[in-house]
Design a protein around this motif. Structure first.
Motif, PDB file in Angstrom:
ATOM      1  N   LEU A  48       0.825  -1.208   0.000  1.00  0.00           N
ATOM      2  CA  LEU A  48       0.000   0.000   0.000  1.00  0.00           C
ATOM      3  C   LEU A  48       0.860   1.258   0.000  1.00  0.00           C
ATOM      4  O   LEU A  48       0.543   2.245  -0.670  1.00  0.00           O
ATOM      5  CB  LEU A  48      -0.943  -0.013   1.209  1.00  0.00           C
ATOM      6  N   LYS A  49       1.958   1.219   0.744  1.00  0.00           N
ATOM      7  CA  LYS A  49       2.867   2.370   0.767  1.00  0.00           C
ATOM      8  C   LYS A  49       3.499   2.591  -0.608  1.00  0.00           C
ATOM      9  O   LYS A  49       3.602   3.721  -1.099  1.00  0.00           O
ATOM     10  CB  LYS A  49       3.962   2.172   1.819  1.00  0.00           C
ATOM     11  N   VAL A  50       3.948   1.493  -1.231  1.00  0.00           N
ATOM     12  CA  VAL A  50       4.544   1.600  -2.564  1.00  0.00           C
ATOM     13  C   VAL A  50       3.505   2.074  -3.574  1.00  0.00           C
ATOM     14  O   VAL A  50       3.797   2.895  -4.453  1.00  0.00           O
ATOM     15  CB  VAL A  50       5.144   0.246  -2.987  1.00  0.00           C
ATOM     16  N   ALA A  51       2.268   1.568  -3.437  1.00  0.00           N
ATOM     17  CA  ALA A  51       1.194   1.967  -4.351  1.00  0.00           C
ATOM     18  C   ALA A  51       0.915   3.463  -4.249  1.00  0.00           C
ATOM     19  O   ALA A  51       0.662   4.133  -5.261  1.00  0.00           O
ATOM     20  CB  ALA A  51      -0.071   1.172  -4.047  1.00  0.00           C
ATOM     21  N   TYR A  52       0.970   3.995  -3.037  1.00  0.00           N
ATOM     22  CA  TYR A  52       0.751   5.434  -2.858  1.00  0.00           C
ATOM     23  C   TYR A  52       1.815   6.228  -3.615  1.00  0.00           C
ATOM     24  O   TYR A  52       1.502   7.198  -4.327  1.00  0.00           O
ATOM     25  CB  TYR A  52       0.773   5.787  -1.371  1.00  0.00           C
ATOM     26  N   GLU A  53       3.070   5.818  -3.454  1.00  0.00           N
ATOM     27  CA  GLU A  53       4.160   6.507  -4.137  1.00  0.00           C
ATOM     28  C   GLU A  53       4.041   6.358  -5.662  1.00  0.00           C
ATOM     29  O   GLU A  53       4.314   7.297  -6.414  1.00  0.00           O
ATOM     30  CB  GLU A  53       5.507   5.957  -3.667  1.00  0.00           C
ATOM     31  N   MET A  54       3.613   5.192  -6.088  1.00  0.00           N
ATOM     32  CA  MET A  54       3.431   4.928  -7.518  1.00  0.00           C
ATOM     33  C   MET A  54       2.344   5.836  -8.085  1.00  0.00           C
ATOM     34  O   MET A  54       2.513   6.452  -9.157  1.00  0.00           O
ATOM     35  CB  MET A  54       3.053   3.451  -7.705  1.00  0.00           C
ATOM     36  N   GLY A  55       1.241   5.956  -7.370  1.00  0.00           N
ATOM     37  CA  GLY A  55       0.158   6.821  -7.826  1.00  0.00           C
ATOM     38  C   GLY A  55       0.574   8.273  -7.907  1.00  0.00           C
ATOM     39  O   GLY A  55       0.258   8.983  -8.870  1.00  0.00           O
ATOM     40  N   ALA A  56       1.306   8.717  -6.889  1.00  0.00           N
ATOM     41  CA  ALA A  56       1.761  10.111  -6.862  1.00  0.00           C
ATOM     42  C   ALA A  56       2.735  10.397  -7.999  1.00  0.00           C
ATOM     43  O   ALA A  56       2.682  11.456  -8.637  1.00  0.00           O
ATOM     44  CB  ALA A  56       2.415  10.413  -5.518  1.00  0.00           C
ATOM     45  N   ALA A  57       3.623   9.442  -8.277  1.00  0.00           N
ATOM     46  CA  ALA A  57       4.627   9.633  -9.321  1.00  0.00           C
ATOM     47  C   ALA A  57       4.005   9.667 -10.710  1.00  0.00           C
ATOM     48  O   ALA A  57       4.530  10.316 -11.623  1.00  0.00           O
ATOM     49  CB  ALA A  57       5.676   8.521  -9.240  1.00  0.00           C
ATOM     50  N   LEU A  58       2.871   8.951 -10.878  1.00  0.00           N
ATOM     51  CA  LEU A  58       2.243   8.855 -12.201  1.00  0.00           C
ATOM     52  C   LEU A  58       1.080   9.825 -12.375  1.00  0.00           C
ATOM     53  O   LEU A  58       0.405   9.802 -13.411  1.00  0.00           O
ATOM     54  CB  LEU A  58       1.752   7.420 -12.435  1.00  0.00           C
ATOM     55  N   LYS A  59       0.855  10.660 -11.415  1.00  0.00           N
ATOM     56  CA  LYS A  59      -0.246  11.624 -11.497  1.00  0.00           C
ATOM     57  C   LYS A  59      -0.075  12.508 -12.730  1.00  0.00           C
ATOM     58  O   LYS A  59       1.008  13.019 -13.008  1.00  0.00           O
ATOM     59  CB  LYS A  59      -0.272  12.479 -10.231  1.00  0.00           C
ATOM     60  N   ASP A  60      -1.152  12.652 -13.475  1.00  0.00           N
ATOM     61  CA  ASP A  60      -1.168  13.491 -14.687  1.00  0.00           C
ATOM     62  C   ASP A  60      -0.189  13.015 -15.757  1.00  0.00           C
ATOM     63  O   ASP A  60       0.229  13.803 -16.624  1.00  0.00           O
ATOM     64  CB  ASP A  60      -0.846  14.952 -14.334  1.00  0.00           C
ATOM     65  N   ALA A  61       0.177  11.725 -15.713  1.00  0.00           N
ATOM     66  CA  ALA A  61       1.122  11.191 -16.701  1.00  0.00           C
ATOM     67  C   ALA A  61       0.430  10.308 -17.739  1.00  0.00           C
ATOM     68  O   ALA A  61       1.098   9.622 -18.520  1.00  0.00           O
ATOM     69  CB  ALA A  61       2.217  10.395 -16.006  1.00  0.00           C
TER      70      ALA A  61
END
Length: 228
Positions: free
Chosen positions: A113-126
């Protein structure tokens, strides 16, 4: 520590076993011994330091109402009842009890879940679209799983995605597989957690009970798992 385990299914049995291995005194109540939470009288519940519930959504609500009303400390591993979460939190706070709940007590899932949060944030608007596929044993009652819903909420929060599709499968004795996929026109990223047994859930629940035994209040396991 005196531990009361509610539920004698596959995970409940493991919780009782691991709690005993940790040196705790363990008492187990199965569904036949506790219809409609009738066994959970105030004098009976007072004999335990922590109650751990791995039952069904309907039974868990009844068990929480009975136990939290006495000011008990409860760890709830059952999912599918979160429409009543606000009521259960309020009850725990009014009666000065303790409630620790979680959609998944596996430390590995919490890391996912922690990694998923970072993944989502990194791919925002991408330009990525997110989807979740989860598989559990045929007897699991809730679909999507609580873990899949938490994963979905995590991605929506970090990435801003509105439409995160969830596909659920129920087959055999599969312990649990959760796959998060992010796909664009150019590439695909996959994050997967697979459980080989229920022991990770049971170990996490016992450690959570040990942590909760000295505290009051309401807690989500994903907020405290790294403090145990």
């Amino acid at each position: 520590m005196r531990v009361l385990v509610l539920g004698h299914g596959k995970t409940g049995k493991l919780v009782a076993q691991i709690a005993a291995e940790h040196g705790h005194s363990v008492h187990v109540l199965d569904a036949k011994e506790n219809p409609n939470a009738q066994a959970l009288t105030a004098p009976f519940v007072a004999g335990f330091d922590v109650v751990i519930d791995f039952t069904t959504p309907e039974a868990a609500i009844q068990n929480m109402r009975a136990c939290l009303a006495t000011g008990a400390k409860m760890v709830i591993g059952t999912t599918g009842w979160y429409d009543k979460l606000a009521d259960m939190k309020s009850l725990a706070e009014r009666r000065e009890g303790s409630l620790l709940y979680g959609t998944n007590f596996s430390v590995g899932v919490q890391v996912m879940l922690k990694v998923a949060y970072e993944m989502g944030a990194a791919l925002k608007d991408a330009g990525f679209k997110f989807s979740i596929n989860e598989t559990h044993h045929a007897s699991k009652l809730d679909a999507p799983s609580g873990t899949a819903l938490t994963l979905c909420e995590t991605i929506q929060t970090s990435s801003g995605a509105v439409d995160v599709g969830i596909t659920s499968s129920r087959e055999g004795d599969e312990t649990g597989i959760h796959i998060l996929t992010a796909q664009s026109d150019s590439d695909r990223i996959t994050l997967q957690h697979e459980s080989f047994s229920r022991s990770g859930f049971a170990e996490g629940a016992v450690r959570a009970a040990e942590w909760l035994s000295t505290r009051k209040g309401t807690y989500d396991f994903r907020d405290i798992f790294d403090k145990m």
